[in-house]
Every structure is written in C-alpha cells, then in structure tokens.
Design a protein around this motif. Sequence first.
Motif, PDB file in Angstrom:
ATOM      1  N   GLY A  94      49.745 -46.443  -2.378  1.00 61.59           N
ATOM      2  CA  GLY A  94      50.943 -46.088  -1.620  1.00 61.59           C
ATOM      3  C   GLY A  94      51.280 -44.614  -1.702  1.00 61.59           C
ATOM      4  N   THR A  95      50.327 -43.797  -2.100  1.00 58.47           N
ATOM      5  CA  THR A  95      50.569 -42.353  -2.208  1.00 58.47           C
ATOM      6  C   THR A  95      50.780 -41.772  -0.814  1.00 58.47           C
ATOM      7  N   ARG A  96      51.841 -40.956  -0.659  1.00 54.26           N
ATOM      8  CA  ARG A  96      52.218 -40.529   0.688  1.00 54.26           C
ATOM      9  C   ARG A  96      51.976 -39.055   0.987  1.00 54.26           C
ATOM     10  N   LEU A  97      51.426 -38.329   0.023  1.00 51.15           N
ATOM     11  CA  LEU A  97      51.098 -36.928   0.290  1.00 51.15           C
ATOM     12  C   LEU A  97      49.609 -36.693   0.035  1.00 51.15           C
ATOM     13  N   VAL A  98      48.961 -36.083   1.027  1.00 49.85           N
ATOM     14  CA  VAL A  98      47.567 -35.676   0.875  1.00 49.85           C
ATOM     15  C   VAL A  98      47.511 -34.163   1.046  1.00 49.85           C
ATOM     16  N   VAL A 187      49.735 -34.986   5.634  1.00 48.89           N
ATOM     17  CA  VAL A 187      48.531 -34.257   5.222  1.00 48.89           C
ATOM     18  C   VAL A 187      48.817 -32.772   5.374  1.00 48.89           C
ATOM     19  N   VAL A 188      48.783 -32.044   4.271  1.00 55.31           N
ATOM     20  CA  VAL A 188      49.071 -30.613   4.339  1.00 55.31           C
ATOM     21  C   VAL A 188      47.870 -29.815   3.840  1.00 55.31           C
ATOM     22  N   GLY A 189      47.829 -28.543   4.282  1.00 56.73           N
ATOM     23  CA  GLY A 189      46.782 -27.629   3.813  1.00 56.73           C
ATOM     24  C   GLY A 189      47.415 -26.538   2.976  1.00 56.73           C
ATOM     25  N   ALA A 190      46.756 -26.185   1.866  1.00 51.78           N
ATOM     26  CA  ALA A 190      47.307 -25.167   0.978  1.00 51.78           C
ATOM     27  C   ALA A 190      46.188 -24.298   0.428  1.00 51.78           C
ATOM     28  N   GLU A 191      46.565 -23.073   0.068  1.00 46.01           N
ATOM     29  CA  GLU A 191      45.584 -22.147  -0.499  1.00 46.01           C
ATOM     30  C   GLU A 191      46.071 -21.639  -1.855  1.00 46.01           C
ATOM     31  N   PHE A 202      50.496 -23.786   3.778  1.00 43.05           N
ATOM     32  CA  PHE A 202      50.603 -23.096   5.072  1.00 43.05           C
ATOM     33  C   PHE A 202      50.276 -23.978   6.266  1.00 43.05           C
ATOM     34  N   ASP A 203      49.851 -25.202   6.038  1.00 40.91           N
ATOM     35  CA  ASP A 203      49.443 -26.017   7.181  1.00 40.91           C
ATOM     36  C   ASP A 203      50.044 -27.421   7.094  1.00 40.91           C
ATOM     37  N   GLY A 204      50.750 -27.810   8.149  1.00 39.30           N
ATOM     38  CA  GLY A 204      51.220 -29.200   8.235  1.00 39.30           C
ATOM     39  C   GLY A 204      52.486 -29.490   7.477  1.00 39.30           C
ATOM     40  N   VAL A 205      53.154 -28.440   6.926  1.00 43.55           N
ATOM     41  CA  VAL A 205      54.385 -28.667   6.175  1.00 43.55           C
ATOM     42  C   VAL A 205      55.546 -28.733   7.156  1.00 43.55           C
ATOM     43  N   PRO A 206      56.315 -29.832   7.146  1.00 46.44           N
ATOM     44  CA  PRO A 206      57.420 -29.959   8.092  1.00 46.44           C
ATOM     45  C   PRO A 206      58.418 -28.819   7.908  1.00 46.44           C
ATOM     46  N   GLY A 207      58.901 -28.312   9.027  1.00 46.46           N
ATOM     47  CA  GLY A 207      59.911 -27.268   8.960  1.00 46.46           C
ATOM     48  C   GLY A 207      59.347 -25.874   8.787  1.00 46.46           C
ATOM     49  N   SER A 208      58.008 -25.746   8.762  1.00 44.55           N
ATOM     50  CA  SER A 208      57.417 -24.402   8.727  1.00 44.55           C
ATOM     51  C   SER A 208      56.371 -24.316   9.814  1.00 44.55           C
ATOM     52  N   ALA A 209      56.029 -23.086  10.174  1.00 42.55           N
ATOM     53  CA  ALA A 209      55.111 -22.887  11.302  1.00 42.55           C
ATOM     54  C   ALA A 209      53.703 -23.339  10.936  1.00 42.55           C
TER      55      ALA A 209
END
Length: 209
Positions: A94-98, A187-191, A202-209
């Motif tokens: 049931g993990t909701r963040l990737v 699903v978000v992308g991060a560096e 920087f990618d897929g985070v709600p409320g940010s570009a």
Amino acid sequence: MGSAGEALGRLREGNLRFASHIRASDAVLRPTRPADLAAEQRPFAIVLGCSDSRVPAEIVFDQGLGDLFVIRVAGNIVAPSQVGSVEFAAARYGTRLVMVLGHSRCGAIVATLEELRRPTENQSRNLRAIVDRIRPSVEGLLATGVKEDGATLVEQAVRANIRASADHLRHGSQLLEQLIQDEGLLVVGAEYSLETGIVEFFDGVPGSA
Ligand SMILES: [Zn+2]
C-alpha cells in the motif's frame, strides 16, 4: 499507511537532517530492532535509485529499517524487473509514493554520452542493455548547442534520464496507472547532489512546475 504527500514530507525532512549532519537519534526515533520487523514491513516510500556507492537512499534520507523499499540499478533505469518490483511493493504494502532518485555526475549517464559520441566495439551485452535504456532520453541533447558544454550536458542528461524513468513508471504499467488514478499513488523524480548532499524534487511534485 499515509498519503504520498506525507511520505514526501518525511523524505524531505530526512534529507534535510542528512545534509545538515544531524542524524535521527537511534534511541529516540529508531526503536526498531530487526526482530520487530520480521513478521511484516510497511515501507512508506518506494525508491528506484542508482547503484552509485555515494547515494544509498536509506542514508541520504536518514531513514531506518523497514522505512524504504529500495530498488537500485546503475543509471536508475527502468526495465521490466524494476517495474515489477515497484508494482509488487505498491500493491502489497500500500505504499503510495514512488521516487526515481538520480544524482549529479552519474557514471552511467557519462558512459552513455561517451558511447553515443564514440561507439565502442565489443561492449558487454549486459552493459549495453543499460546504455540502451538511457540513450533515448539523452541523445536528443547531442543535437543541441548544449553538447559543447560538457558539465551542462551531463547535468541535463541526468535530469532527462530521471524524467524518462519516472514517466516510464507512470505509463508503463497498467497496475501503477490504476493506482495513480484511483489510490493517489504519486511518482516523482528527484536528483541527489553529490556536492551538497541535498535532494531536489523536480519532477511530478504537485504544486510545483
Ligand atoms: Zn549513477
């Protein structure tokens, strides 16, 4: 199990602790002994990260046993076994963040750019399988002016590859698509910066570009 937004907050806070050299006290925040988790796990985030020895997810997010379900592969590429691992954890726990976690100066990205410029013969088939996954997202950059600037080229290629992996997870699996649509899977992308220890989402985070 908390929401994706809560999970994102925990990762941000943990990375802030790591980057400021403040580690959660084992006694206060980490009461977990291995045996306490033997019967079940409830990881709050799934991380697909690079195998680079300098980017262990548990450490850079200051998390403990049972917190993160981590898949690591050179260049944080997405092949069927990575999709399957994410599907498994998202469905079973049931993990909701990737999170796809790439990093600055990634050796797999540098190797792919080198290979595109000067193809080598007799490259291992297995290594080629990794380069071939990275190639489509970065080869377009070699047709732009950025190719003259080595450091910028690698920076942009790292991000393009993270975006491509995140996108692949969002759209390359019916199961994950359904969880995104119905269950709030994110699903978000991060560096990760090798220089500062800070992770930028920087990618897929709600409320940010
Ligand atoms: Zn790497």
